[in-house]
Structures are given as structure tokens and as C-alpha cells.
Write a protein that holds these residues in place. Structure first.
Motif, PDB file in Angstrom:
ATOM      1  N   ILE A  15     -57.947  -9.854  24.130  1.00 54.93           N
ATOM      2  CA  ILE A  15     -58.436 -10.337  22.846  1.00 54.93           C
ATOM      3  C   ILE A  15     -57.653 -11.592  22.478  1.00 54.93           C
ATOM      4  O   ILE A  15     -56.447 -11.546  22.216  1.00 54.93           O
ATOM      5  CB  ILE A  15     -58.300  -9.261  21.749  1.00 54.93           C
ATOM      6  CG1 ILE A  15     -59.037  -7.978  22.175  1.00 54.93           C
ATOM      7  CG2 ILE A  15     -58.858  -9.780  20.428  1.00 54.93           C
ATOM      8  CD1 ILE A  15     -60.514  -8.161  22.471  1.00 54.93           C
ATOM      9  N   PHE A  16     -58.346 -12.706  22.481  1.00 46.99           N
ATOM     10  CA  PHE A  16     -57.744 -14.023  22.257  1.00 46.99           C
ATOM     11  C   PHE A  16     -57.919 -14.394  20.791  1.00 46.99           C
ATOM     12  O   PHE A  16     -59.043 -14.536  20.293  1.00 46.99           O
ATOM     13  CB  PHE A  16     -58.414 -15.048  23.170  1.00 46.99           C
ATOM     14  CG  PHE A  16     -57.844 -16.435  23.091  1.00 46.99           C
ATOM     15  CD1 PHE A  16     -56.496 -16.667  23.276  1.00 46.99           C
ATOM     16  CD2 PHE A  16     -58.679 -17.525  22.853  1.00 46.99           C
ATOM     17  CE1 PHE A  16     -55.972 -17.954  23.219  1.00 46.99           C
ATOM     18  CE2 PHE A  16     -58.170 -18.812  22.790  1.00 46.99           C
ATOM     19  CZ  PHE A  16     -56.813 -19.029  22.975  1.00 46.99           C
ATOM     20  N   VAL A  17     -56.812 -14.558  20.089  1.00 46.30           N
ATOM     21  CA  VAL A  17     -56.812 -14.793  18.640  1.00 46.30           C
ATOM     22  C   VAL A  17     -56.392 -16.235  18.354  1.00 46.30           C
ATOM     23  O   VAL A  17     -55.427 -16.744  18.944  1.00 46.30           O
ATOM     24  CB  VAL A  17     -55.852 -13.821  17.929  1.00 46.30           C
ATOM     25  CG1 VAL A  17     -55.809 -14.098  16.430  1.00 46.30           C
ATOM     26  CG2 VAL A  17     -56.267 -12.373  18.200  1.00 46.30           C
ATOM     27  N   GLN A  18     -57.109 -16.896  17.431  1.00 49.52           N
ATOM     28  CA  GLN A  18     -56.813 -18.276  17.041  1.00 49.52           C
ATOM     29  C   GLN A  18     -56.676 -18.338  15.519  1.00 49.52           C
ATOM     30  O   GLN A  18     -57.624 -18.681  14.805  1.00 49.52           O
ATOM     31  CB  GLN A  18     -57.909 -19.209  17.533  1.00 49.52           C
ATOM     32  CG  GLN A  18     -58.107 -19.180  19.044  1.00 49.52           C
ATOM     33  CD  GLN A  18     -59.309 -19.967  19.491  1.00 49.52           C
ATOM     34  OE1 GLN A  18     -59.269 -21.202  19.557  1.00 49.52           O
ATOM     35  NE2 GLN A  18     -60.395 -19.285  19.799  1.00 49.52           N
ATOM     36  N   LYS A  19     -55.490 -18.011  15.018  1.00 52.45           N
ATOM     37  CA  LYS A  19     -55.268 -17.889  13.577  1.00 52.45           C
ATOM     38  C   LYS A  19     -55.432 -19.224  12.850  1.00 52.45           C
ATOM     39  O   LYS A  19     -56.021 -19.281  11.761  1.00 52.45           O
ATOM     40  CB  LYS A  19     -53.880 -17.323  13.306  1.00 52.45           C
ATOM     41  CG  LYS A  19     -53.696 -15.878  13.742  1.00 52.45           C
ATOM     42  CD  LYS A  19     -52.277 -15.384  13.443  1.00 52.45           C
ATOM     43  CE  LYS A  19     -52.093 -13.949  13.902  1.00 52.45           C
ATOM     44  NZ  LYS A  19     -50.701 -13.462  13.639  1.00 52.45           N
ATOM     45  N   ASP A  20     -54.897 -20.297  13.432  1.00 48.55           N
ATOM     46  CA  ASP A  20     -54.997 -21.601  12.768  1.00 48.55           C
ATOM     47  C   ASP A  20     -56.444 -22.065  12.675  1.00 48.55           C
ATOM     48  O   ASP A  20     -56.868 -22.623  11.650  1.00 48.55           O
ATOM     49  CB  ASP A  20     -54.165 -22.642  13.519  1.00 48.55           C
ATOM     50  CG  ASP A  20     -52.664 -22.440  13.343  1.00 48.55           C
ATOM     51  OD1 ASP A  20     -52.273 -21.718  12.407  1.00 48.55           O
ATOM     52  OD2 ASP A  20     -51.895 -23.009  14.143  1.00 48.55           O
ATOM     53  N   LEU A  21     -57.205 -21.871  13.750  1.00 52.27           N
ATOM     54  CA  LEU A  21     -58.607 -22.267  13.729  1.00 52.27           C
ATOM     55  C   LEU A  21     -59.382 -21.456  12.697  1.00 52.27           C
ATOM     56  O   LEU A  21     -60.204 -21.993  11.939  1.00 52.27           O
ATOM     57  CB  LEU A  21     -59.233 -22.095  15.118  1.00 52.27           C
ATOM     58  CG  LEU A  21     -60.709 -22.479  15.230  1.00 52.27           C
ATOM     59  CD1 LEU A  21     -60.924 -23.945  14.894  1.00 52.27           C
ATOM     60  CD2 LEU A  21     -61.241 -22.177  16.622  1.00 52.27           C
ATOM     61  N   LEU A  22     -59.126 -20.163  12.650  1.00 53.06           N
ATOM     62  CA  LEU A  22     -59.789 -19.317  11.660  1.00 53.06           C
ATOM     63  C   LEU A  22     -59.462 -19.783  10.243  1.00 53.06           C
ATOM     64  O   LEU A  22     -60.340 -19.835   9.376  1.00 53.06           O
ATOM     65  CB  LEU A  22     -59.373 -17.858  11.849  1.00 53.06           C
ATOM     66  CG  LEU A  22     -59.965 -16.854  10.847  1.00 53.06           C
ATOM     67  CD1 LEU A  22     -61.487 -16.865  10.891  1.00 53.06           C
ATOM     68  CD2 LEU A  22     -59.429 -15.453  11.123  1.00 53.06           C
ATOM     69  N   ALA A  23     -58.214 -20.157  10.002  1.00 50.49           N
ATOM     70  CA  ALA A  23     -57.818 -20.651   8.676  1.00 50.49           C
ATOM     71  C   ALA A  23     -58.556 -21.947   8.331  1.00 50.49           C
ATOM     72  O   ALA A  23     -58.978 -22.142   7.185  1.00 50.49           O
ATOM     73  CB  ALA A  23     -56.305 -20.871   8.629  1.00 50.49           C
ATOM     74  N   MET A  24     -58.720 -22.828   9.329  1.00 47.81           N
ATOM     75  CA  MET A  24     -59.438 -24.082   9.088  1.00 47.81           C
ATOM     76  C   MET A  24     -60.903 -23.815   8.748  1.00 47.81           C
ATOM     77  O   MET A  24     -61.454 -24.376   7.781  1.00 47.81           O
ATOM     78  CB  MET A  24     -59.330 -24.989  10.324  1.00 47.81           C
ATOM     79  CG  MET A  24     -59.904 -26.387  10.144  1.00 47.81           C
ATOM     80  SD  MET A  24     -61.719 -26.515  10.343  1.00 47.81           S
ATOM     81  CE  MET A  24     -61.888 -26.197  12.097  1.00 47.81           C
ATOM     82  N   LEU A  25     -61.563 -22.933   9.512  1.00 51.11           N
ATOM     83  CA  LEU A  25     -62.963 -22.609   9.240  1.00 51.11           C
ATOM     84  C   LEU A  25     -63.110 -21.924   7.886  1.00 51.11           C
ATOM     85  O   LEU A  25     -64.096 -22.165   7.162  1.00 51.11           O
ATOM     86  CB  LEU A  25     -63.512 -21.721  10.360  1.00 51.11           C
ATOM     87  CG  LEU A  25     -63.547 -22.347  11.760  1.00 51.11           C
ATOM     88  CD1 LEU A  25     -64.006 -21.323  12.791  1.00 51.11           C
ATOM     89  CD2 LEU A  25     -64.439 -23.573  11.802  1.00 51.11           C
ATOM     90  N   THR A  26     -62.134 -21.106   7.542  1.00 46.06           N
ATOM     91  CA  THR A  26     -62.152 -20.438   6.236  1.00 46.06           C
ATOM     92  C   THR A  26     -62.089 -21.456   5.106  1.00 46.06           C
ATOM     93  O   THR A  26     -62.777 -21.320   4.081  1.00 46.06           O
ATOM     94  CB  THR A  26     -60.981 -19.446   6.133  1.00 46.06           C
ATOM     95  OG1 THR A  26     -61.100 -18.475   7.178  1.00 46.06           O
ATOM     96  CG2 THR A  26     -60.981 -18.732   4.790  1.00 46.06           C
ATOM     97  N   LYS A  27     -61.291 -22.496   5.267  1.00 46.67           N
ATOM     98  CA  LYS A  27     -61.213 -23.558   4.254  1.00 46.67           C
ATOM     99  C   LYS A  27     -62.572 -24.229   4.050  1.00 46.67           C
ATOM    100  O   LYS A  27     -62.963 -24.527   2.909  1.00 46.67           O
ATOM    101  CB  LYS A  27     -60.173 -24.602   4.667  1.00 46.67           C
ATOM    102  CG  LYS A  27     -58.728 -24.135   4.567  1.00 46.67           C
ATOM    103  CD  LYS A  27     -57.781 -25.226   5.045  1.00 46.67           C
ATOM    104  CE  LYS A  27     -56.327 -24.761   4.956  1.00 46.67           C
ATOM    105  NZ  LYS A  27     -55.390 -25.811   5.429  1.00 46.67           N
ATOM    106  N   LEU A  28     -63.292 -24.479   5.142  1.00 45.43           N
ATOM    107  CA  LEU A  28     -64.610 -25.101   5.023  1.00 45.43           C
ATOM    108  C   LEU A  28     -65.565 -24.204   4.236  1.00 45.43           C
ATOM    109  O   LEU A  28     -66.290 -24.672   3.345  1.00 45.43           O
ATOM    110  CB  LEU A  28     -65.181 -25.393   6.412  1.00 45.43           C
ATOM    111  CG  LEU A  28     -64.422 -26.397   7.285  1.00 45.43           C
ATOM    112  CD1 LEU A  28     -65.122 -26.562   8.626  1.00 45.43           C
ATOM    113  CD2 LEU A  28     -64.293 -27.751   6.594  1.00 45.43           C
ATOM    114  N   VAL A  29     -65.569 -22.924   4.570  1.00 48.41           N
ATOM    115  CA  VAL A  29     -66.462 -21.981   3.893  1.00 48.41           C
ATOM    116  C   VAL A  29     -66.078 -21.829   2.430  1.00 48.41           C
ATOM    117  O   VAL A  29     -66.942 -21.801   1.532  1.00 48.41           O
ATOM    118  CB  VAL A  29     -66.453 -20.623   4.628  1.00 48.41           C
ATOM    119  CG1 VAL A  29     -67.155 -19.556   3.796  1.00 48.41           C
ATOM    120  CG2 VAL A  29     -67.118 -20.762   5.996  1.00 48.41           C
TER     121      VAL A  29
END
Length: 616
Positions: free
Chosen positions: A210-224
Motif C-alpha cells: 500500500i503506497f501512501v502519498q500524504k503530501d499529494l493528498l494534502a495538496m488535492l484536499t486544498k483544491l477541493v
């Protein structure tokens, strides 16, 4: 009785083999075709195709689904990232027109030939922050969605956000990380994301981990979050999406991209990001035997396919026979001419001087070019032609053209290094829906080993290497701040009798329009089904100059599939070709054929890679 049975079996076998030789261009396919009547979603990874299916099932149109699939493939590093570039074609059933989306980043402030030469470089680096143009894919997704989609950014990004939170990484990507870890370790933010087992023998994730990308998820969350806040303030769907766009390119995300890039030695500034914008353009088109074929303009290699069709229209290809020595020779010479024009004349249309595309795509220029074909031997010194007289002008680069035409093509020192760049893969996205929307995309950039921009999770593009530093190598494609490089990425669309006929794209560097040209001819000239056409044996020319690395070529080098008949091989060797072989040569083509007779879609995805799709 046994003798009779044996004779019958022998006759049946002989007839079967003869029939297969006679119908060599329609063998059984390794994959079945896809069928659907409501929608079709095809791309480079099954999980990403599922993201498209999920979007369709929630009521989205083909644009919504394509955006969800680009987001998913970018999150899965197939073989691109969020810092890459997106180029798309959209058929709008309301206007009955094809629209071109130019979401290619630009060279940053300070990116000049003098800067790179001052570092002792003949070409822009292949990897790292100095190879990066400004990120284009986020803007491309948001503009496509705002202008032509129906859903919110929150809905469309949902599959990608779930993937960023953790998905089972496949072997292809995991092993690419392990192979590229020596480069990855040069960049601290990449090391943090990719090397999940630091200090161990295998530092990359394992297949299925399971490959996790916390920083990317945070960036996408900011857009939403930005979009949703705008909606609460009674902004329209479109305005809310553009609010997220502004946060990415002008807000805190842009600030971190610029900071993280510069910290690692790159040039991208906040102003570069703020100044950049997606272009909505008119595509280029030629008519081939009653079929209108559309490509993006000269900032891609797409017009080379159109020019090739103009030249090939002068021959009876069907009479030559599919992949006969004459057919292969004709394709090779025509592609060499079209791509030599690509190398010399293509560039960013928003920078002067104006490229001579009207002349290049004229039928008269095509007729003049084919007169130059040597029908007995390969011409290893094919150079660019002069299209300017065909638009009533004088060539401003006549002296450079003379030098280029007289120069010998240089072979690379390392065949392996050359092929890695020449065949550089990305992904492609094809969608269509029952209401008539059709989307063809070839997103790319930010492939592994990627330099990640600070704490954003965004892998930077490596596309700046497609520029040249010297005018004689391509006067329209010399690097300059704010300029787009000439890229290989090239989605395609064809209309017949005013209705969608084919939507098609492929990954694979400088082979893209070689493979797409042949797939199109497989359908139009040799009556193949779409799945037969995408799996069929193609040729690849390595006489074409690479758009990567040191921009080299291998004159006379020709890739054939292993099952090419020996008599064809012998004739091609006599004509001066250096043959190479592979068990698959089609490239990972994805395509949709529109069956208007039955009111359905046929989807094709070649047997070359992991690409596949879903229809309903």
C-alpha cells in the motif's frame, strides 16, 4: 482409413496456414475488443480505467471521466505525475467541433541557451529540477472540467484522492522506483515519498504494497476545500473550479512549488506559475480519402501524422499489401520526410517567427516531397524540405536548411540510452459517452525518477529537455523563458461524414505518430477491426531524431515484428535497412471506434502493455 484421415488433416493444416498468410493482417487478437453503448473508458492502468467507470456511473460525461482518469494516472505515476503536462482533444456534440487543449508548461525564468551552456551543457538535462517546465496537468484538468464537464472537482478528484491515501502499487511502478533510486536519492522530497524502505537492500515499495502519498493528498484536499468554500459563497460550478485553479497557480501551493524547486536547484518562480495559462485552441486537420483527421498544432509532433497522410494519399497502399517490403519502404521514407520537417520547423506557435504550417500541410507540398523518394534504397540522409514557397513566402532559414540537408545524421554512443528516451512512455486516455462527447488525451511528464517539488507531492516535468540550445538544430524550438517545448505527445481524432469515426492515442516518445499513423491505415486501408488494428504488427523508424537526451538518431534502423516473413526481411536488407526485431511492435495504442450502424462503441487496447478499459 488412417491414410485418408492423415491426408485430410494435412490438407486442412496447409489450407489454414495459407489462409493465415493470405490474411496476415487480420490474425486472431490476444485481447478481445471492448463493447459499450453508453460509455467507454480506456487508459494505461486498470485502476485508472476504473476511476473513469466510477465517474460515468455517477452520471458524469466523457470529459468528467477523462479528468478523473488523468488525475488517477498522475497519482499512480503511470508514467507521469501531477507536475507534468496534459494535451487533449475534445469533440463537442453541441457544436459538432473538435477542440484542442494545450496544457503544456513553459520554460521558467532564466532558462536560456546561455544559462545551460554556461554550465558546460550541450543539451538540457534529462532529469531533475533543471529539466522542469511549469506544471500543466492540474490546470488542464481544471479547465477541461470547468468548461466542458458537468461534475464538481470534489467528485472528479475523489478516486485520485483515495489512491493517494494508499493503493496497492503494481510491479511496473515499484520496480521503476527501485531502478531509479540513485537519481531519486539526489532529491530529498522524492526520497521521502518513493523510498519506503530506506537502508534496506530493496528501498522501493514491493509490488502490492500500500503506497501512501500524504503530501499529494494534502495538496488535492486544498483544491477541493477551495472549490467547496467557493460553492458555499454561491459561486457557480465553473467559478468554484477556477478558484481552486487560482490557489494552485497563484496561492500557497504555487509558493511551495517554487520554493521546493529552487531549493533543489531549479528555476521555476512564483511569477512563472502565475503567468502560465491553459490555451483552448483550434486543432489542425487534413482530409484523407473523405475522413477528417485532427491533431494538435506544431507545439506537438501531431502535424507529422497529417503530413504523412497527405503524402501517402498519392499511393495505392492496399495494392502494395499490408507490411510488404514496398509498403514498409514507403512508410519509412514518408515518415522520415515528415519527421525531418518536424525537427526543423515545429515550435511554440505563441513565439515568433511563425512556423510554416500552412505550407507543410498543403497537398501540393506533399506531392513535391514524394517525388524525392528513392524507390530502390533507403535514403539515410533525408532532411527537411522547404514548405515556404507553398505559402508564397521565402524561407528565412535557407542557409540553416542547406546545412541541415547536407549534414549526416549521427548515431548514438549507447543504443540502450537512446532507446530509453526514444520510446519514453507515459499513458493515454480515451473516453466517449452516449450523448456524443469524445475525449482523447496524452498526458505526460514527471515520470520516475521524478524530482518532487517541496512538500506538495508533485513530481516535476522533465519536458524541457525537448528544447534545443542551438538554432541549427531547430530554429523554432530554441529554449526561452515562457516558451513551450515541442513535445511528442499527440492525441488524435477522426470524423467521417461529420460524426466521430475514431479517437486514438498512444504512449511511446517519438514512435507515437509512427504507430498511430499505421493504426489508422490498418482500419481505413486494410479493413481491420479496432482491436486488430491496435495489435497489428507496426514498423518503427529510428532514423527519426529523438526528442530526448542528445536528440540523436540511428539512420536506416528499422524495427519489425518477429513474425515478419523472411522474404520481406531479405528485400529490406537489400534496400539498406538495419533490421531489429521484437515480439510486439504496435506500441500501447488505445482507441475507440464509433459504430454508427449499430449505435455502439468498439474499444481497442493493444497487447503491448498494461493498458485496458471498461465499457458499458
Amino acid at each position: 482409413m488412417k491414410r485418408v484421415l492423415f491426408a485430410l488433416l494435412a490438407y486442412t493444416f496447409t489450407f489454414s496456414v495459407s489462409a493465415q498468410v493470405f490474411n496476415a493482417y487480420t490474425p486472431p487478437t490476444q485481447k478481445p475488443p471492448l463493447h459499450g453503448k453508453n460509455w467507454m473508458a480506456i487508459t494505461g492502468k486498470p485502476l485508472a480505467a476504473t476511476a473513469g467507470a466510477m465517474t460515468f456511473q455517477k452520471g458524469g460525461n466523457a470529459v468528467d471521466a477523462a479528468c478523473a482518469m488523468i488525475a488517477a494516472t498522475s497519482t499512480m505515476w503511470d508514467v507521469l505525475s501531477w507536475g507534468g503536462e496534459t494535451q487533449a482533444m475534445i469533440y463537442n456534440p453541441n457544436t459538432k467541433k473538435v477542440i484542442a487543449i494545450n496544457a503544456l508548461g513553459v520554460a521558467p525564468t532564466g532558462a536560456t541557451p546561455e544559462y545551460f551552456k554556461g554550465k558546460g551543457l550541450d543539451y538540457i538535462p534529462e532529469y531533475g529540477p533543471l529539466a522542469a517546465v511549469t506544471p500543466g496537468t492540474p490546470g488542464g484538468i481544471m479547465v477541461m472540467l470547468a468548461e466542458y464537464g458537468t461534475m464538481s472537482l470534489k467528485e472528479v478528484l475523489a478516486p485520485a484522492m483515495e489512491l493517494a491515501a494508499g493503493y496497492p502499487i503494481e510491479a511496473q511502478t515499484a520496480n521503476a522506483i527501485e531502478r531509479g533510486k540513485s537519481e531519486i536519492k539526489k532529491w530529498p522530497y522524492s526520497t521521502k515519498v518513493f523510498l519506503t524502505h530506506p537502508g534496506e537492500e530493496r528501498e522501493a515499495p514491493e509490488a502490492g504494497e500500500i503506497f501512501v502519498q500524504k503530501d499529494l493528498l494534502a495538496m488535492l484536499t486544498k483544491l477541493v476545500e477551495t472549490e467547496q468554500a467557493a460553492l458555499k459563497k454561491k459561486k457557480s460550478r465553473k467559478e468554484a473550479i477556477y478558484a481552486a485553479y487560482d490557489r494552485f497557480y497563484k496561492g500557497d501551493i504555487a509558493k511551495e512549488i517554487a520554493r521546493g524547486t529552487q531549493e533543489q536547484g531549479g528555476l521555476i518562480t512564483e511569477q512563472d506559475l502565475a503567468n502560465w495559462e491553459v490555451k483552448i485552441e483550434e486543432p489542425m486537420m487534413v482530409n484523407y480519402k473523405g475522413i477528417d483527421v485532427y491533431k494538435l498544432s506544431q507545439w506537438t509532433q501531431g502535424p507529422a501524422l497529417l503530413q504523412s497522410l497527405n503524402m501517402l494519399e498519392n499511393f495505392d497502399l492496399k495494392a502494395m499489401g499490408y507490411n510488404s517490403s514496398k509498403y514498409i519502404h514507403t512508410l519509412y521514407q514518408v515518415m522520415s520526410m515528415a519527421f525531418s520537417d518536424r525537427d526543423f520547423y515545429y515550435g511554440d506557435p505563441y513565439f515568433g517567427p511563425e512556423e510554416p504550417m500552412k505550407g507543410i500541410l498543403s497537398k501540393e507540398y506533399a506531392k513535391e516531397r514524394v517525388k524525392q523518394i528513392n524507390w530502390e534504397m533507403n535514403d539515410a540522409k533525408i532532411g527537411p524540405g522547404d514548405p515556404y514557397p507553398f505559402e508564397g513566402k521565402v524561407n528565412p532559414y535557407s542557409e540553416l536548411l542547406k546545412q541541415k540537408s547536407q549534414a549526416s545524421l549521427s548515431a548514438p554512443d549507447s543504443y540502450e540510452d537512446f532507446m530509453r528516451g526514444f520510446l519514453a512512455g507515459t499513458t493515454s486516455v480515451q473516453t466517449a459517452d452516449k450523448d456524443g462527447w469524445v475525449v482523447s488525451v496524452t498526458p505526460s511528464g514527471g515520470w520516475i525518477p521524478a524530482c518532487i517539488a517541496g512538500n506538495t507531492g508533485i513530481g516535476l516535468s522533465q519536458r524541457m529537455q525537448s528544447f534545443v540550445l542551438n538554432e541549427e538544430e531547430g530554429p523554432f524550438n530554441v529554449v526561452a523563458p515562457g516558451k513551450r517545448p515541442k513535445v511528442t505527445l499527440t492525441p488524435s481524432m477522426a470524423l467521417k461524414e461529420g460524426k466521430p469515426f475514431l479517437s486514438f492515442a498512444v504512449q511511446g516518445g517519438d514512435t507515437q505518430d509512427q504507430n498511430l499513423l499505421q493504426m489508422f491505415l490498418n482500419v481505413v486501408e486494410f479493413d481491420m477491426t479496432i482491436q486488430e488494428a491496435v495489435e497489428a504488427a507496426n514498423i518503427n523508424s529510428y532514423q527519426v531524431s529523438s526528442s530526448f537526451g542528445n536528440h540523436e538518431s540511428i539512420p536506416g534502423s528499422l524495427l519489425l515484428r518477429n513474425d515478419t516473413p523472411p522474404w520481406v526481411q531479405k528485400e529490406l536488407i537489400r534496400m539498406g535497412y538495419k533490421l531489429r526485431f521484437d515480439d510486439r511492435s504496435s506500441g500501447p495504442i488505445n482507441a475507440i471506434y464509433f459504430d454508427w450502424k449499430h449505435g455502439s462503441f468498439w474499444g481497442g487496447s493493444s497487447n503491448y502493455g498494461e493498458d485496458y478499459g471498461i465499457g458499458w
